[in-house]
Design a protein around this motif. Sequence first.
Motif, PDB file in Angstrom:
ATOM      1  N   LEU A  68       0.816  -1.211   0.000  1.00  0.00           N
ATOM      2  CA  LEU A  68       0.000   0.000   0.000  1.00  0.00           C
ATOM      3  C   LEU A  68       0.854   1.268   0.000  1.00  0.00           C
ATOM      4  N   GLU A  69       2.029   1.188   0.621  1.00  0.00           N
ATOM      5  CA  GLU A  69       2.903   2.353   0.674  1.00  0.00           C
ATOM      6  C   GLU A  69       3.381   2.764  -0.710  1.00  0.00           C
ATOM      7  N   VAL A  70       3.408   1.816  -1.646  1.00  0.00           N
ATOM      8  CA  VAL A  70       3.810   2.143  -3.007  1.00  0.00           C
ATOM      9  C   VAL A  70       2.866   3.162  -3.619  1.00  0.00           C
ATOM     10  N   THR A  71       1.601   3.071  -3.296  1.00  0.00           N
ATOM     11  CA  THR A  71       0.620   4.015  -3.848  1.00  0.00           C
ATOM     12  C   THR A  71       0.647   5.352  -3.134  1.00  0.00           C
ATOM     13  N   GLY A  72       1.332   5.425  -1.980  1.00  0.00           N
ATOM     14  CA  GLY A  72       1.466   6.677  -1.269  1.00  0.00           C
ATOM     15  C   GLY A  72       0.262   7.006  -0.418  1.00  0.00           C
ATOM     16  N   ALA A  73       0.363   8.159   0.262  1.00  0.00           N
ATOM     17  CA  ALA A  73      -0.738   8.634   1.085  1.00  0.00           C
ATOM     18  C   ALA A  73      -1.871   9.121   0.198  1.00  0.00           C
ATOM     19  N   GLY A  74      -3.084   9.090   0.728  1.00  0.00           N
ATOM     20  CA  GLY A  74      -4.187   9.606  -0.074  1.00  0.00           C
ATOM     21  C   GLY A  74      -5.525   9.037   0.315  1.00  0.00           C
ATOM     22  N   VAL A  75      -6.557   9.549  -0.330  1.00  0.00           N
ATOM     23  CA  VAL A  75      -7.928   9.173   0.003  1.00  0.00           C
ATOM     24  C   VAL A  75      -8.276   7.770  -0.462  1.00  0.00           C
ATOM     25  N   GLN A  76      -7.396   7.162  -1.272  1.00  0.00           N
ATOM     26  CA  GLN A  76      -7.679   5.798  -1.719  1.00  0.00           C
ATOM     27  C   GLN A  76      -7.678   4.815  -0.553  1.00  0.00           C
ATOM     28  N   HIS A  77      -7.177   5.222   0.598  1.00  0.00           N
ATOM     29  CA  HIS A  77      -7.135   4.337   1.763  1.00  0.00           C
ATOM     30  C   HIS A  77      -8.355   4.489   2.670  1.00  0.00           C
ATOM     31  N   PHE A  78      -9.306   5.344   2.284  1.00  0.00           N
ATOM     32  CA  PHE A  78     -10.548   5.425   3.057  1.00  0.00           C
ATOM     33  C   PHE A  78     -11.260   4.069   3.019  1.00  0.00           C
ATOM     34  N   PRO A  79     -11.722   3.562   4.148  1.00  0.00           N
ATOM     35  CA  PRO A  79     -12.423   2.264   4.168  1.00  0.00           C
ATOM     36  C   PRO A  79     -13.920   2.411   3.899  1.00  0.00           C
ATOM     37  N   TYR A  80     -14.301   3.326   3.018  1.00  0.00           N
ATOM     38  CA  TYR A  80     -15.705   3.576   2.735  1.00  0.00           C
ATOM     39  C   TYR A  80     -15.954   3.471   1.236  1.00  0.00           C
ATOM     40  N   ASP A  81     -17.133   3.056   0.896  1.00  0.00           N
ATOM     41  CA  ASP A  81     -17.514   2.997  -0.519  1.00  0.00           C
ATOM     42  C   ASP A  81     -17.833   4.389  -1.059  1.00  0.00           C
ATOM     43  N   GLU A  82     -18.409   5.248  -0.223  1.00  0.00           N
ATOM     44  CA  GLU A  82     -18.733   6.603  -0.651  1.00  0.00           C
ATOM     45  C   GLU A  82     -18.729   7.526   0.562  1.00  0.00           C
ATOM     46  N   ILE A  83     -18.497   8.817   0.277  1.00  0.00           N
ATOM     47  CA  ILE A  83     -18.463   9.815   1.337  1.00  0.00           C
ATOM     48  C   ILE A  83     -18.959  11.136   0.766  1.00  0.00           C
ATOM     49  N   TRP A  84     -19.799  11.833   1.514  1.00  0.00           N
ATOM     50  CA  TRP A  84     -20.293  13.127   1.058  1.00  0.00           C
ATOM     51  C   TRP A  84     -20.502  14.008   2.292  1.00  0.00           C
ATOM     52  N   ALA A  85     -21.083  15.189   2.088  1.00  0.00           N
ATOM     53  CA  ALA A  85     -21.329  16.121   3.189  1.00  0.00           C
ATOM     54  C   ALA A  85     -22.751  16.639   3.119  1.00  0.00           C
ATOM     55  N   THR A  86     -23.312  16.961   4.276  1.00  0.00           N
ATOM     56  CA  THR A  86     -24.620  17.616   4.356  1.00  0.00           C
ATOM     57  C   THR A  86     -24.494  18.798   5.317  1.00  0.00           C
ATOM     58  N   ASP A  87     -25.380  19.814   5.140  1.00  0.00           N
ATOM     59  CA  ASP A  87     -25.318  20.978   6.027  1.00  0.00           C
ATOM     60  C   ASP A  87     -26.583  21.085   6.874  1.00  0.00           C
ATOM     61  N   ASP A  88     -26.658  22.178   7.649  1.00  0.00           N
ATOM     62  CA  ASP A  88     -27.780  22.347   8.575  1.00  0.00           C
ATOM     63  C   ASP A  88     -29.099  22.582   7.847  1.00  0.00           C
ATOM     64  N   ARG A  89     -29.051  22.885   6.544  1.00  0.00           N
ATOM     65  CA  ARG A  89     -30.273  23.092   5.773  1.00  0.00           C
ATOM     66  C   ARG A  89     -30.703  21.842   5.008  1.00  0.00           C
ATOM     67  N   GLY A  90     -29.951  20.768   5.180  1.00  0.00           N
ATOM     68  CA  GLY A  90     -30.287  19.523   4.505  1.00  0.00           C
ATOM     69  C   GLY A  90     -29.696  19.393   3.117  1.00  0.00           C
ATOM     70  N   ALA A  91     -28.923  20.387   2.665  1.00  0.00           N
ATOM     71  CA  ALA A  91     -28.299  20.306   1.342  1.00  0.00           C
ATOM     72  C   ALA A  91     -27.179  19.272   1.365  1.00  0.00           C
ATOM     73  N   ARG A  92     -27.018  18.604   0.228  1.00  0.00           N
ATOM     74  CA  ARG A  92     -25.996  17.563   0.117  1.00  0.00           C
ATOM     75  C   ARG A  92     -24.917  18.017  -0.860  1.00  0.00           C
TER      76      ARG A  92
END
Length: 486
Positions: free
Chosen positions: A160-184
């Motif tokens: 894994l170190e060959v690929t370097g640091a980065g978001v590819q190591h997140f253990p999630y299929d998807e990630i997003w954000a939502t705010d206090d108004r319900g917007a995604r």
Amino acid sequence: MGDERAETYLRLLAETHLRVLLRPPLRPEDIGSSELWEVTRAGRILVAAGLLDDDLVDDLTADIAAALTVRSRALLARQDAALRRLQTWRRAPTWRGSAAGPGGAAGWQRLTPVRQTLRVRSDRAPFDLHLLTLVRARSETAIITAIRMHWPEDGSSADLEVTGAGVQHFPYDEIWATDDRGARYSLEFDGDSGTTTWQGVLRLLPAMPPGTRWLDLIANGTIQLLRLDLAAETREPLESAGATIEESAGLPAAEWLLAAAAESILWETWDRPGLFIQSYLTQITSVLTDAGAIAADSPTPGQLAALCRELGVIRHGITAPPAARLPGPWASIIAQRKARAAGPPPFLVAPGPDVFTPLGTSLPDIDGTRLTLAALSSAGGESFLYVAASGLREPVKRFEPGWRPWLSWWLKDPAGHWHMAIPANYLTRSPDTGVLALRLTPPLTTYPDTIEVVVTGTSARLRAIVPVPGAPGLRPGGRTGQKEGH
């Protein structure tokens, strides 16, 4: 704008060059742009030094083309054919967007210190995601972000170190954000990766509207990773919390151009031993000297000669005798370079402490640009100063049309060591308003309680003493708001 002596120099250079090129057996039609590059390059140096404008250099280039054309039947025939083609060609209208200055609408931005850390734990690729400062412009919202890997010492993660640091190591299929108004919002990571660290921005799509109070990061639809409190969003202009800012006169444009060349040499020779040939310095110094752009009593040429002697730079073309002393920042870099060469190999030297912290210092306008010191990070032998800027121009390669070195950036740590801050990456897509990562060379070796930042242009020199949040010896993420990932 225009300097009579510089214009005379360039016209005489063009005439002399043409006379040499037109000697038999060369014919005018055999002479192309590459043969006239010396004249074009000299013109662009004088433009960058503020002595001539682009129109004059373009007109001179057209004059050279006309002089060659009237001397050649072949070129005249080609020109006639081109004119006949032009009669049936209608030029499309050209739109040019206005370059918004620091006070323009495109230059509007707000910053919010975030300083939260998400600890993502796994057996093979554990890491910390540091969210430092949220930068919001009219068309874009991004969070200055860094990833710090903690690879297992037993070597189990070598693949894994060959690929370097980065978001590819997140253990999630998807990630997003939502705010206090319900917007995604969808999330887009953009930056540069090494083995140990990733530096960049987390971009929110679409841009976040004003008045948003908080933002949740959600993984796999149901997992709340952390909440970012945005209620502390700063007003414009950003308050400079505890910072001391001084403003003085900038450098004359020609001197500033030579100083920029010196900084390039310092950066290019930092980890390069032995003699180093620097051809572009010869071109810049000879043009500025021959055009009378450097004052006779200027100390800069002598300082450049001394710098080249110290670094083993040859073929620099500087005729001035070396100065007895170098400017303090240059001397500091050379001293650190010598200490580095005399010490153990870099891979055996322990990197300095981790630094991941937002900053909050806005600077006065300089050379048509508004700047805010937004964040500081250091880990794994790499250090970055992040700057939010309005009034940016697209970077241009040396000697290309529109080339002009950017501002000079230096940072001094509490131990008195200077660090060059060289633009490493434009982290946002807008060419006018965005975030830049400036790489510090050499990197920080301690966690500073304050930093001194010096920015120099032709209009001003800014000096800012900036407090750095987080006490020395403590992890900057060690506060409420840290959360363990899954």
